[in-house]
Design a protein around this motif. Sequence first.
Motif, PDB file in Angstrom:
ATOM      1  N   GLY A   1      16.740   2.215   1.691  1.00 48.97           N
ATOM      2  CA  GLY A   1      17.701   3.060   1.002  1.00 48.97           C
ATOM      3  C   GLY A   1      18.114   2.462  -0.322  1.00 48.97           C
ATOM      4  O   GLY A   1      17.779   1.325  -0.642  1.00 48.97           O
ATOM      5  N   GLY A   2      18.858   3.245  -1.095  1.00 49.84           N
ATOM      6  CA  GLY A   2      19.423   2.721  -2.331  1.00 49.84           C
ATOM      7  C   GLY A   2      18.772   3.186  -3.611  1.00 49.84           C
ATOM      8  O   GLY A   2      19.322   2.968  -4.693  1.00 49.84           O
ATOM      9  N   ALA A   3      17.601   3.821  -3.532  1.00 52.77           N
ATOM     10  CA  ALA A   3      16.999   4.370  -4.755  1.00 52.77           C
ATOM     11  C   ALA A   3      17.811   5.573  -5.215  1.00 52.77           C
ATOM     12  O   ALA A   3      18.446   6.273  -4.422  1.00 52.77           O
ATOM     13  N   HIS A   4      17.817   5.800  -6.530  1.00 56.92           N
ATOM     14  CA  HIS A   4      18.460   6.970  -7.133  1.00 56.92           C
ATOM     15  C   HIS A   4      17.409   7.748  -7.918  1.00 56.92           C
ATOM     16  O   HIS A   4      16.489   7.157  -8.495  1.00 56.92           O
ATOM     17  N   SER A   5      17.575   9.053  -7.958  1.00 54.03           N
ATOM     18  CA  SER A   5      16.591   9.872  -8.663  1.00 54.03           C
ATOM     19  C   SER A   5      17.208  11.210  -9.040  1.00 54.03           C
ATOM     20  O   SER A   5      18.382  11.478  -8.771  1.00 54.03           O
ATOM     21  N   THR A   6      16.399  12.056  -9.671  1.00 57.00           N
ATOM     22  CA  THR A   6      16.793  13.402 -10.074  1.00 57.00           C
ATOM     23  C   THR A   6      15.848  14.414  -9.450  1.00 57.00           C
ATOM     24  O   THR A   6      14.758  14.066  -8.978  1.00 57.00           O
TER      25      THR A   6
ATOM     26  N   THR B   1      21.538  15.180 -13.364  1.00 52.90           N
ATOM     27  CA  THR B   1      22.319  14.151 -12.680  1.00 52.90           C
ATOM     28  C   THR B   1      21.442  13.350 -11.724  1.00 52.90           C
ATOM     29  O   THR B   1      20.607  13.907 -11.007  1.00 52.90           O
ATOM     30  N   ARG B   2      21.663  12.028 -11.727  1.00 53.81           N
ATOM     31  CA  ARG B   2      20.991  11.144 -10.771  1.00 53.81           C
ATOM     32  C   ARG B   2      21.823  11.070  -9.494  1.00 53.81           C
ATOM     33  O   ARG B   2      23.046  10.995  -9.540  1.00 53.81           O
ATOM     34  N   PHE B   3      21.125  11.021  -8.352  1.00 50.71           N
ATOM     35  CA  PHE B   3      21.783  10.929  -7.052  1.00 50.71           C
ATOM     36  C   PHE B   3      21.158   9.811  -6.226  1.00 50.71           C
ATOM     37  O   PHE B   3      19.947   9.541  -6.328  1.00 50.71           O
ATOM     38  N   GLY B   4      21.961   9.212  -5.367  1.00 52.27           N
ATOM     39  CA  GLY B   4      21.405   8.315  -4.370  1.00 52.27           C
ATOM     40  C   GLY B   4      20.553   9.100  -3.387  1.00 52.27           C
ATOM     41  O   GLY B   4      20.831  10.267  -3.084  1.00 52.27           O
ATOM     42  N   LEU B   5      19.510   8.443  -2.880  1.00 52.24           N
ATOM     43  CA  LEU B   5      18.578   9.106  -1.972  1.00 52.24           C
ATOM     44  C   LEU B   5      18.694   8.626  -0.536  1.00 52.24           C
ATOM     45  O   LEU B   5      18.035   9.178   0.350  1.00 52.24           O
TER      46      LEU B   5
ATOM     47  N   PRO C   1       4.044   5.107 -12.886  1.00 49.73           N
ATOM     48  CA  PRO C   1       2.866   5.978 -12.938  1.00 49.73           C
ATOM     49  C   PRO C   1       3.159   7.444 -12.654  1.00 49.73           C
ATOM     50  O   PRO C   1       2.402   8.325 -13.067  1.00 49.73           O
ATOM     51  N   ALA C   2       4.268   7.712 -11.959  1.00 48.98           N
ATOM     52  CA  ALA C   2       4.639   9.105 -11.693  1.00 48.98           C
ATOM     53  C   ALA C   2       5.450   9.713 -12.830  1.00 48.98           C
ATOM     54  O   ALA C   2       5.725  10.920 -12.809  1.00 48.98           O
ATOM     55  N   GLY C   3       5.831   8.911 -13.811  1.00 51.80           N
ATOM     56  CA  GLY C   3       6.662   9.420 -14.898  1.00 51.80           C
ATOM     57  C   GLY C   3       8.096   9.667 -14.489  1.00 51.80           C
ATOM     58  O   GLY C   3       8.805  10.476 -15.098  1.00 51.80           O
ATOM     59  N   MET C   4       8.564   8.917 -13.469  1.00 52.32           N
ATOM     60  CA  MET C   4       9.926   9.093 -12.947  1.00 52.32           C
ATOM     61  C   MET C   4      10.887   8.216 -13.753  1.00 52.32           C
ATOM     62  O   MET C   4      11.410   7.208 -13.273  1.00 52.32           O
ATOM     63  N   THR C   5      11.148   8.624 -14.968  1.00 47.88           N
ATOM     64  CA  THR C   5      11.881   7.770 -15.908  1.00 47.88           C
ATOM     65  C   THR C   5      13.375   7.666 -15.591  1.00 47.88           C
ATOM     66  O   THR C   5      14.058   6.772 -16.100  1.00 47.88           O
ATOM     67  N   ALA C   6      13.895   8.570 -14.759  1.00 46.25           N
ATOM     68  CA  ALA C   6      15.321   8.539 -14.428  1.00 46.25           C
ATOM     69  C   ALA C   6      15.584   7.885 -13.076  1.00 46.25           C
ATOM     70  O   ALA C   6      16.718   7.898 -12.601  1.00 46.25           O
ATOM     71  N   SER C   7      14.569   7.300 -12.462  1.00 50.87           N
ATOM     72  CA  SER C   7      14.700   6.759 -11.106  1.00 50.87           C
ATOM     73  C   SER C   7      14.784   5.240 -11.122  1.00 50.87           C
ATOM     74  O   SER C   7      14.201   4.579 -11.980  1.00 50.87           O
ATOM     75  N   GLY C   8      15.500   4.690 -10.143  1.00 53.47           N
ATOM     76  CA  GLY C   8      15.619   3.245 -10.046  1.00 53.47           C
ATOM     77  C   GLY C   8      16.543   2.841  -8.921  1.00 53.47           C
ATOM     78  O   GLY C   8      16.922   3.647  -8.066  1.00 53.47           O
ATOM     79  N   PHE C   9      16.915   1.549  -8.918  1.00 54.90           N
ATOM     80  CA  PHE C   9      17.796   0.971  -7.912  1.00 54.90           C
ATOM     81  C   PHE C   9      19.020   0.380  -8.606  1.00 54.90           C
ATOM     82  O   PHE C   9      19.156  -0.835  -8.730  1.00 54.90           O
ATOM     83  N   PRO C  10      19.940   1.189  -9.080  1.00 55.65           N
ATOM     84  CA  PRO C  10      21.120   0.656  -9.773  1.00 55.65           C
ATOM     85  C   PRO C  10      22.091  -0.013  -8.798  1.00 55.65           C
ATOM     86  O   PRO C  10      22.113   0.297  -7.602  1.00 55.65           O
TER      87      PRO C  10
END
Length: 327
Positions: A220-225, A44-48, A179-188
């Motif tokens: 704020g506002g990034a989401h990640s796993t 699951t992705r969560f806000g950070l 570059p970190a391979g954070m494929t599930a992260s972003g700013f939705p």
Amino acid sequence: MDEFTPDLDGFSGVISIRRGDDVLGEWAVGVANRTFDVPHTTETRFGLASGTKTFTAMTVLSVVGDGLLSLDTPARELLGPDLPLIADDVTIDHLLTHTSGIGDYLDEEVDALAPLTLPVQQLDSTPAYLPMLDGLPTKFRAGERFSYCNGGYVVLAVIAERAAGAPFTELVANRVFAPAGMTASGFPRSDLLPPGTATGYKDDGRTNVFELPVVGSGDGGAHSTVADLHRFWVALRAGRLLPRELVESALETTTADAGDGRGYGRGVWLEEGDLVIAGGDHGVTAVSRHDRSTGITVSALANIEVATFARTREAMQRIRERVGGAE
């Protein structure tokens, strides 16, 4: 349930313990969407919330590494006539280390959960934040002391955009997430969350969609796993995000005690030898703790407001005792 299971009482989210490519333990509890009773999974992705600031700092340091900025660059050089109350002697480094003294649109020394002064749906890009950052008088002279500043990290996002010539969210995606391979992260967008993303819930049961900017920026506002956060720490320490000297700059102590015994580097909290990403807001709690000596990462991501610092600290202590040893 073994003795190393973290405290899950009242928790809603994911807690993860990882080392290298190994998952030492992972627990998903509660629901990501209450309307449809969608349970959390370990993916699951969560806000950070303010955990985003760590990625902002790494993005700015990456721009510094390209020679487009320096830590001593005055903010005014990039701001021009915008935000005239930001003093001429405020530098990039003052903003990174929360020592700028600029006025803050969300001053946590006054009220950490104060309502925003613009409608949240208007905050859909970093430039859209400028009116909210304007007209705030200086709190103290640059470099005088540490004072956690949300607005300072939005100013950093504005500066990074202008120095690098690209939208801030693209800069983070290209300079940190990819570059970190954070494929599930972003700013939705908060009103268009992708599948597998947790909805944040306030204490009264309502979602946080009317409390936070529709698109995040530097503070704020990034989401990640949990998996992506571990990938971030591994990539940062391996030198895949920044030149080695800038990695050390990010992780050096700039304030020894910023409150509650925690120190601060540049975008990274420092506590008991751990590197820490931390954030909390309406319906969001996030902590990722990385032990430099063992390479262990303990992350706790929740879609409610719940204590996570103590949970991750205790989990880290227990797992260190269990596995021991250096990386």
